[in-house]
Enzyme design. Structure first.
Site, PDB file in Angstrom:
ATOM      1  N   ARG A  51     -43.124  26.949  -4.286  1.00 56.34           N
ATOM      2  CA  ARG A  51     -44.584  26.808  -4.267  1.00 56.34           C
ATOM      3  C   ARG A  51     -45.115  25.696  -5.157  1.00 56.34           C
ATOM      4  NH1 ARG A  51     -43.298  31.309  -2.700  1.00 56.34           N
ATOM      5  NH2 ARG A  51     -41.868  31.091  -4.416  1.00 56.34           N
ATOM      6  N   THR A  52     -44.707  25.707  -6.413  1.00 55.11           N
ATOM      7  CA  THR A  52     -45.378  24.812  -7.363  1.00 55.11           C
ATOM      8  C   THR A  52     -45.099  23.356  -6.996  1.00 55.11           C
ATOM      9  OG1 THR A  52     -45.026  26.535  -8.992  1.00 55.11           O
ATOM     10  CG2 THR A  52     -45.776  24.403  -9.811  1.00 55.11           C
ATOM     11  N   LYS A  80     -26.687  13.275 -16.777  1.00 50.36           N
ATOM     12  CA  LYS A  80     -25.880  12.345 -17.585  1.00 50.36           C
ATOM     13  C   LYS A  80     -26.277  12.400 -19.049  1.00 50.36           C
ATOM     14  CE  LYS A  80     -26.340   9.164 -13.736  1.00 50.36           C
ATOM     15  NZ  LYS A  80     -27.173   7.995 -13.384  1.00 50.36           N
ATOM     16  N   ARG A 101     -41.549  20.861 -14.477  1.00 47.05           N
ATOM     17  CA  ARG A 101     -41.049  22.221 -14.741  1.00 47.05           C
ATOM     18  C   ARG A 101     -39.718  22.095 -15.467  1.00 47.05           C
ATOM     19  NH1 ARG A 101     -40.791  27.135 -10.556  1.00 47.05           N
ATOM     20  NH2 ARG A 101     -42.994  27.068 -11.141  1.00 47.05           N
ATOM     21  N   HIS A 129     -47.414  28.973 -17.551  1.00 51.24           N
ATOM     22  CA  HIS A 129     -47.442  28.403 -16.195  1.00 51.24           C
ATOM     23  C   HIS A 129     -48.921  28.203 -15.860  1.00 51.24           C
ATOM     24  CE1 HIS A 129     -46.556  27.387 -12.174  1.00 51.24           C
ATOM     25  NE2 HIS A 129     -45.737  28.371 -11.835  1.00 51.24           N
TER      26      HIS A 129
END
Ligand code: CP
Length: 306
Positions: A51-52, A80, A101, A129
């Site tokens: 969703r986000t 890396k 995120r 959030h």
């Protein structure tokens, strides 16, 4: 330049303005279709999301802009060993705004300190959030007509559920909001939320274990899944995961106007038989998430649409 790390980064007045803008976008999408022509959003997702990430991308595309980014740490140079601070310096050369995120609490904040573009916290570990909260506030205000005078049940994994933490932070600023915190003992709200947010604001709240006891008094039930990815061992997760299952029988205990929200993804905590109940609004909530992220992008990029 502004970033969004927490719902408290906006005053109540600024939030009202943002939600009004989102409602206008809902009613008049064509008015905003070229508002971000030539602009780019970078979605930097070090943790899984449906969703986000996709709603940020849909939001920018709906505004006429473009998208770039990565959907896992493994597919970026984080694999890396590149730091978040270096990554955001690079991405600042490619994009106008970024949504990040990250599994580590505070990583988007670290990025914001080194960034020359607005950074949006799209979920940091078990912490916050904020854009889910904007989605929740828009859903509640649009469907209930208010953000005050509400009795709200928050149910499930209140320990690790960052959507709940952000929502509580945001809602304590509205008058006469009562919280019923429904969780197993092991998944109760963290002390810092209980002491520093609820008690410090003299918030009316109580903590219960049984969902059935709370249902009759609620204006709104906010269900959450048990956050498998935050558990240290599988055994504890398996023991907790089906602690609450909202089904048709339990919905009979609730009032006719009680809305059911869920940030999604759902696992087992809401039975699919509830989906057809008109009080179940978690799929409508997803659509509100696009409008509010469009409003957020316009606000942070300081784009005015007349
Ligand atoms: N609500 C939410 O954050 O969903 P995703 O994890 O799919 O982005």
């Amino acid at each position: 330049m502004r970033h969004l790390m927490s719902p408290l980064d906006f005053t109540v007045e600024e939030l009202d303005k943002l939600l009004n803008l989102a409602n206008d976008i809902e009613k008049n999408p064509e008015k905003y279709a070229h508002a971000c022509d030539g602009k780019k959003i970078a979605t930097l997702f070090y943790e899984p999301s449906t969703r986000t990430r996709l709603s940020f991308e849909a939001a920018m595309l709906n505004l006429g802009g473009s998208v770039l980014g990565f959907s896992s740490a493994d597919s970026s140079s984080a694999a890396k060993g590149e730091s978040v601070a270096d990554t955001i310096r690079i991405v600042s050369c490619y994009a106008d705004i970024c949504a990040m995120r990250h599994p580590k609490e505070g990583a988007p904040l670290v990025a914001s300190l080194k960034s020359s573009i607005p950074v949006i916290n799209a979920g940091d570990g078990g912490h916050q959030h904020p854009t889910q909260t904007l989605t929740d506030l828009l859903t509640i205000r649009s469907l209930k007509g208010r953000l005050d005078n509400l009795t709200i049940g928050l149910c499930g994994d209140l320990k690790f559920g960052r959507t709940v933490h952000s929502l509580i932070h945001a809602l304590v600023r509205y008058p006469n909001v009562r919280f019923v915190l429904i969780s197993p003992e092991e998944l109760r709200i963290p002390d810092y939320i209980r002491e520093d947010v609820l008690k410090r604001n003299n918030q009316d709240f109580r903590e219960v274990v049984r969902l059935e006891d709370a249902l009759p008094e609620l204006d709104l039930l906010y269900m959450t899944r048990v956050q498998k990815e935050r558990f240290f061992n599988e055994e504890d997760y398996v023991r907790m995961k089906d602690f609450y299952i909202l089904d048709k029988a339990k919905m009979k205990l609730a009032g006719p106007d009680m809305l059911v929200l869920h940030p999604l993804p759902r696992v087992n905590e809401i039975s699919v038989e509830v989906d057809d109940d008109p009080r179940a609004v978690y799929f409508k909530q997803v659509q509100y998430g696009v409008y509010v992220r469009m409003a957020l992008i316009l606000t942070l990029l300081e784009v005015e649409v007349c």
